[in-house]
Design a protein around this motif. Structure first.
Motif, short mmCIF file in Angstrom:
data_model
loop_
_atom_site.label_atom_id
_atom_site.label_comp_id
_atom_site.label_asym_id
_atom_site.label_seq_id
_atom_site.Cartn_x
_atom_site.Cartn_y
_atom_site.Cartn_z
N THR A 117 0.81 -1.21 0.00
CA THR A 117 0.00 0.00 0.00
C THR A 117 0.84 1.27 0.00
O THR A 117 0.59 2.21 -0.75
CB THR A 117 -0.93 0.01 1.23
OG1 THR A 117 -1.69 -1.20 1.23
CG2 THR A 117 -1.87 1.20 1.18
N SER A 118 1.85 1.31 0.85
CA SER A 118 2.65 2.53 0.96
C SER A 118 3.35 2.86 -0.35
O SER A 118 3.40 4.02 -0.77
CB SER A 118 3.67 2.38 2.09
OG SER A 118 4.54 1.30 1.83
N GLN A 119 3.89 1.84 -1.01
CA GLN A 119 4.57 2.07 -2.29
C GLN A 119 3.58 2.55 -3.35
O GLN A 119 3.89 3.45 -4.14
CB GLN A 119 5.25 0.78 -2.76
CG GLN A 119 6.39 0.33 -1.85
CD GLN A 119 7.00 -0.98 -2.34
OE1 GLN A 119 6.89 -1.31 -3.51
NE2 GLN A 119 7.65 -1.70 -1.44
N HIS A 120 2.39 1.95 -3.36
CA HIS A 120 1.37 2.35 -4.32
C HIS A 120 0.97 3.81 -4.10
O HIS A 120 0.83 4.58 -5.06
CB HIS A 120 0.15 1.44 -4.19
CG HIS A 120 -0.97 1.80 -5.12
ND1 HIS A 120 -1.91 2.76 -4.81
CD2 HIS A 120 -1.29 1.34 -6.36
CE1 HIS A 120 -2.76 2.87 -5.81
NE2 HIS A 120 -2.41 2.02 -6.76
N ASP A 121 0.77 4.19 -2.83
CA ASP A 121 0.37 5.56 -2.52
C ASP A 121 1.44 6.56 -2.94
O ASP A 121 1.13 7.66 -3.44
CB ASP A 121 0.09 5.71 -1.02
CG ASP A 121 -1.16 4.95 -0.60
OD1 ASP A 121 -1.94 4.57 -1.49
OD2 ASP A 121 -1.35 4.75 0.62
N GLU A 122 2.70 6.20 -2.75
CA GLU A 122 3.79 7.09 -3.14
C GLU A 122 3.81 7.29 -4.65
O GLU A 122 3.98 8.41 -5.15
CB GLU A 122 5.13 6.51 -2.67
CG GLU A 122 5.33 6.57 -1.16
CD GLU A 122 6.62 5.90 -0.72
OE1 GLU A 122 7.39 5.47 -1.62
OE2 GLU A 122 6.85 5.79 0.49
N LEU A 123 3.65 6.19 -5.39
CA LEU A 123 3.64 6.28 -6.86
C LEU A 123 2.43 7.08 -7.35
O LEU A 123 2.54 7.88 -8.28
CB LEU A 123 3.62 4.87 -7.47
CG LEU A 123 4.92 4.07 -7.36
CD1 LEU A 123 4.71 2.65 -7.86
CD2 LEU A 123 6.04 4.75 -8.16
N GLU A 124 1.28 6.86 -6.71
CA GLU A 124 0.08 7.58 -7.12
C GLU A 124 0.22 9.07 -6.86
O GLU A 124 -0.16 9.90 -7.70
CB GLU A 124 -1.14 7.03 -6.36
CG GLU A 124 -2.46 7.60 -6.86
CD GLU A 124 -3.65 6.94 -6.19
OE1 GLU A 124 -4.56 6.51 -6.90
OE2 GLU A 124 -3.65 6.85 -4.94
N ALA A 125 0.79 9.43 -5.71
CA ALA A 125 1.01 10.84 -5.39
C ALA A 125 1.96 11.48 -6.40
O ALA A 125 1.75 12.62 -6.84
CB ALA A 125 1.57 10.98 -3.98
N LYS A 126 2.99 10.73 -6.79
CA LYS A 126 3.94 11.24 -7.78
C LYS A 126 3.27 11.41 -9.13
O LYS A 126 3.53 12.38 -9.86
CB LYS A 126 5.12 10.28 -7.90
CG LYS A 126 6.26 10.81 -8.76
CD LYS A 126 7.45 9.87 -8.74
CE LYS A 126 8.59 10.44 -9.59
NZ LYS A 126 9.77 9.54 -9.59
N PHE A 127 2.38 10.46 -9.47
CA PHE A 127 1.64 10.55 -10.74
C PHE A 127 0.79 11.82 -10.79
O PHE A 127 0.82 12.56 -11.77
CB PHE A 127 0.75 9.31 -10.90
CG PHE A 127 -0.34 9.48 -11.93
CD1 PHE A 127 -0.05 9.51 -13.28
CD2 PHE A 127 -1.67 9.64 -11.53
CE1 PHE A 127 -1.05 9.67 -14.22
CE2 PHE A 127 -2.67 9.80 -12.46
CZ PHE A 127 -2.36 9.82 -13.82
#
Length: 291
Positions: A50-60
């Motif tokens: 989850t944390s990695q996904h959230d980081e990537l989504e925020a960057k997107f």
């Protein structure tokens, strides 16, 4: 004769163990279960980082916003040129000699592209449904539409610029959308301009006259105003009551549908401005080729 081993059961095992042995067995079972649970937790964490996904989504979302801002600046010269041509501030070049002759004859009569935005909006299937015949007279004075992103609160703003006209005093009508989550997106509320209509020119209401009943002391016709369909209702968006308890389920559902429709229209204007223009240009090119 029965075998003693066959008659051995858990009750016999429990009786054979002293208290200390039983406690040790229970603890061993607990530790084993906890070990299995821990293994499954680690497995689930690996399956759903989850944390990695959230980081990537925020960057997107961050990079997308930067990209939109970049291209909004690149679009701006095109919008400026379009405004100048549509409103007769600048002339446009054409390679069609017949069209040039025809344009030269019309130049003395009119400048720019008359009714450009009215035609553009009517060629958009969503907006066309909102425009009534009565609206067309006022929309002929529309000379530009602009879109702006707003940051605090998040959302976007539409501006409709009008020439001086006999319908209302405003030169600019705005519609602002405040978003709870712009990326989902979730609409919090919409705010529109209050239109300052000239007397007898309001397009969002119509005047009804009724004959008085027979025998009535008042012989004058009874007049009353009634809300009616109009594109200009777009600037009076539905509002959510501060206290949700004041509305029942049916009213809440109707209000939600109205807000969704209002938001869809706003998004259509924002996203399809160039599309509307392209369709108008296509119609004009087709007309020129027929000359």
């Amino acid at each position: 004769m029965s075998n003693d081993k066959d008659n051995f059961n858990m009750g016999d095992l429990s009786a054979a163990l002293n208290d200390e042995d039983r406690a040790g067995l229970v603890n061993a079972l607990k530790n084993k279960l906890q070990s299995l649970t821990g293994q499954h937790s680690e497995l689930l964490e690996n399956l759903s980082p989850t944390s990695q996904h959230d980081e990537l989504e925020a960057k997107f979302f961050e990079e997308r916003a930067a990209l939109e801002a970049k291209y909004q600046k690149l679009y701006q010269p095109l919008y400026t040129k379009r405004f100048e041509i549509v409103n007769g501030v600048a002339e446009f070049e054409t390679k069609n000699e017949a069209a040039m002759d025809q344009e030269g004859e019309k130049a003395a009569e009119e400048k720019g592209v008359p009714d450009f935005w009215l035609v553009a909006m009517k060629n958009n299937e969503v907006l066309a449904e909102e425009i009534t015949e009565r609206d067309e007279g006022a929309l002929k004075y529309l000379k530009d539409i602009k879109w702006h992103r707003i940051e605090d609160p998040k959302g976007f703003k539409l501006e409709f610029f009008f020439d001086s006209n006999p319908y209302f005093k405003n030169y600019v009508l705005t519609k602002t959308y405040h978003m709870i989550d712009e990326d989902e997106p979730i609409l919090e509320k919409a705010i529109g301009t209050e239109i300052e209509w000239y007397p007898g020119k309001c397009l969002t209401q119509k005047l009804l006259k009724k004959k008085p009943k027979k025998g009535s002391k008042n012989s004058k016709p009874i007049t009353k105003t009634e809300d009616c369909e109009s594109f200009f209702n777009f600037f009076s968006p539905p509002q959510v009551p501060e206290d949700d308890e004041d509305i029942d389920e049916d009213t809440a559902e109707e209000l939600q549908n109205q807000m969704e429709q209002d938001y869809d229209i706003g998004r259509k204007v924002e996203r399809d401005k160039l599309g509307m223009v392209s369709r108008v240009s296509g119609l004009q090119n087709a007309s020129s080729n027929e000359v």
